[in-house]
Design a protein around this motif. Structure first.
Motif, PDB file in Angstrom:
ATOM      1  N   THR A 144       3.363  -2.694  -8.366  1.00 57.38           N
ATOM      2  CA  THR A 144       2.038  -2.080  -7.689  1.00 57.38           C
ATOM      3  C   THR A 144       0.615  -3.077  -7.798  1.00 57.38           C
ATOM      4  O   THR A 144       0.877  -4.109  -8.187  1.00 57.38           O
ATOM      5  CB  THR A 144       1.941  -0.834  -8.666  1.00 57.38           C
ATOM      6  OG1 THR A 144       1.663  -1.150  -9.951  1.00 57.38           O
ATOM      7  CG2 THR A 144       2.980   0.091  -8.530  1.00 57.38           C
TER       8      THR A 144
ATOM      9  N   ASN B 272       2.253   1.761  -3.555  1.00 57.50           N
ATOM     10  CA  ASN B 272       1.300   2.183  -4.534  1.00 57.50           C
ATOM     11  C   ASN B 272       1.070   3.641  -4.233  1.00 57.50           C
ATOM     12  O   ASN B 272       1.114   4.437  -5.288  1.00 57.50           O
ATOM     13  CB  ASN B 272      -0.207   1.723  -4.129  1.00 57.50           C
ATOM     14  CG  ASN B 272       0.003   0.193  -4.505  1.00 57.50           C
ATOM     15  OD1 ASN B 272       0.774  -0.347  -5.264  1.00 57.50           O
ATOM     16  ND2 ASN B 272      -1.219  -0.593  -4.037  1.00 57.50           N
TER      17      ASN B 272
ATOM     18  N   ASP C 157      -3.125  -3.623  -5.268  1.00 61.30           N
ATOM     19  CA  ASP C 157      -3.362  -3.859  -4.083  1.00 61.30           C
ATOM     20  C   ASP C 157      -3.294  -5.429  -3.999  1.00 61.30           C
ATOM     21  O   ASP C 157      -3.452  -6.195  -4.857  1.00 61.30           O
ATOM     22  CB  ASP C 157      -4.952  -3.629  -3.800  1.00 61.30           C
ATOM     23  CG  ASP C 157      -5.083  -2.232  -3.674  1.00 61.30           C
ATOM     24  OD1 ASP C 157      -4.128  -1.536  -3.422  1.00 61.30           O
ATOM     25  OD2 ASP C 157      -6.204  -1.701  -3.832  1.00 61.30           O
TER      26      ASP C 157
ATOM     27  N   LYS D 244       0.966  -1.402  -0.087  1.00 61.25           N
ATOM     28  CA  LYS D 244      -0.042  -0.213   0.021  1.00 61.25           C
ATOM     29  C   LYS D 244       1.124   1.452   0.051  1.00 61.25           C
ATOM     30  O   LYS D 244       0.600   2.315  -0.717  1.00 61.25           O
ATOM     31  CB  LYS D 244      -1.065   0.087   1.360  1.00 61.25           C
ATOM     32  CG  LYS D 244      -1.960   1.181   1.212  1.00 61.25           C
ATOM     33  CD  LYS D 244      -2.892   1.305   0.334  1.00 61.25           C
ATOM     34  CE  LYS D 244      -3.884   2.579   0.645  1.00 61.25           C
ATOM     35  NZ  LYS D 244      -3.358   3.731   0.901  1.00 61.25           N
TER      36      LYS D 244
END
Length: 382
Positions: free
Chosen positions: A191, A183, A193, A180
């Motif tokens: 990258t 990202n 989730d 996270k």
């Protein structure tokens, strides 16, 4: 003080390692506003296979100076693995203070893809050559398909599970939170989730470590220019520093779950707890856990509770590996120290996309060498 810093990082770079280092240097020079002729010191490192497949280069720093067109008064090569760049920063500050030099270039990296494509690591690269030994493991482990440091860290993670009850889910939760952060950083290589289930369902590479908790070697260099004045940047310098070197193999250690970070951070534990952000070496998920414990941030065996309750984002109660760490940025040539230093400088200079508010200090810890032989701990700030 650091006057210029830059990176040139790719998953796979088609040019030579020399072209790649030149790209990083040019960016750092532009930020610092100086020329190559202004560089008075040069510090670097070398690992087998990362420079266009060479297992060894004679008088390596001299070759780099010749290629880069620099003529420094001071040259050094530090062989600590991951934390070498951090030790280089400390030495650069001392050269400026006591030797009167200016504009010390730290240039660290190489092409991890060159080693990666052989299905070896820098610690097992010798397996490609007959009659060549560059680690103490070859005779000990001949006949086995060893992949140090992966196998060694997996053993540590397994012991941590047995002694402290650290669950696979605990390590996976750390990886989810670091992803996270990556990202949010805007410059992470890996990258998207991920969930705890994603981490645990990724292939087990060396039990109990899964693919998504292991760093990926990439091609890249970081360049840092340490000078008497910070130029346009914040006057960031080392506020606290320690290093430790344990030249032992795993069977010789009294406890494999204790690292030299317990020694390198010993003299400023109270200050560590009051830093605004933390950048810890993350070659594997377990590496972060060991440093959290050994630097006194958490007690041994409390990681599960810590990672469940703690917000490690840039806006959280303990910003940790705010750029996602090298697990998400990629590890240039099997060394993550430059990734930590680069992210720290972004944060301290207000240049990060996911900026930590009111940040004045960052604790950085690097681990490297065979079986965690070396540790460098520092607090960076102004």
């Amino acid at each position: 003080m650091i006057k210029g810093f830059a990176e040139a990082v790719y998953k796979k770079y088609d040019g030579t390692a020399y072209d790649l280092m030149n790209e990083a240097l040019e960016k750092a020079l532009n930020m610092a506003g100086i020329q190559r002729s202004d560089i008075q010191g040069f510090i670097t490192t070398f690992l087998p296979g990362i420079f266009d497949g060479n297992i060894f280069l004679h008088f390596f720093p001299d070759q780099l100076c010749g290629y880069l067109g620099i003529n420094p008064k001071y040259i050094d090569s530090l062989d600590y693995g991951g934390p070498s760049v951090l030790a280089g920063l400390y030495r650069a500050e001392k050269l400026i203070k006591y030797e009167g030099l200016d504009n010390i270039l730290l240039l660290f990296g190489g092409k991890g893809s060159l080693v990666r494509q052989t299905r070896e690591t820098v610690d097992s690269y010798e397996n490609l050559y007959d009659g060549v030994t560059n680690t103490p493991y070859k005779q000990l482990l001949s006949g086995y398909s060893y992949k140090n440091p992966l196998s060694d860290y997996a053993l540590v993670a397994q012991r941590h599970k047995k002694i402290y009850g650290t669950a696979d889910e605990d390590r996976a939760r750390l990886m989810v939170k670091q992803r996270k952060n990556g990202n949010d950083s805007g410059y992470s290589m890996f990258t998207g989730d991920i969930s705890v289930d994603d981490v645990l369902s990724s292939p087990v590479i060396s039990s109990p470590l899964h693919l998504l908790e292991i760093v990926y070697p990439v091609d890249g260099f970081h360049a840092f220019i340490v000078s008497k004045s910070p130029g346009k940047l914040r006057p960031v310098k080392i506020k606290k520093y320690g290093e430790a070197h344990w030249s032992k193999l795993p069977p010789e250690l009294e406890e494999i779950m204790i690292t030299p970070a317990s020694e390198s951070s010993r003299n400023f534990r109270d200050e560590i707890k009051h830093c605004d952000a933390y950048e810890l070496y993350d070659s594997f998920s377990i590496t972060v856990i060991l440093q959290l414990e050994d630097t006194g941030i958490i007690k041994k065996g409390e990681f599960g509770k810590f990672i469940e309750k703690t917000d490690i984002s840039s806006s959280g109660d303990m910003p940790l590996n705010t750029g996602g760490g090298s697990i998400n940025r990629g590890q240039p040539a099997y060394m993550s120290g430059s990734v930590l230093l680069y992210e720290s400088l972004l944060q301290l200079n207000g240049m990060a996309k996911n900026q930590v508010r009111d940040i004045n200090s960052v604790f950085i810890n690097g681990i490297g060498g065979w079986s965690r032989n070396h540790s460098v701990s520092m607090i960076l700030g102004d």
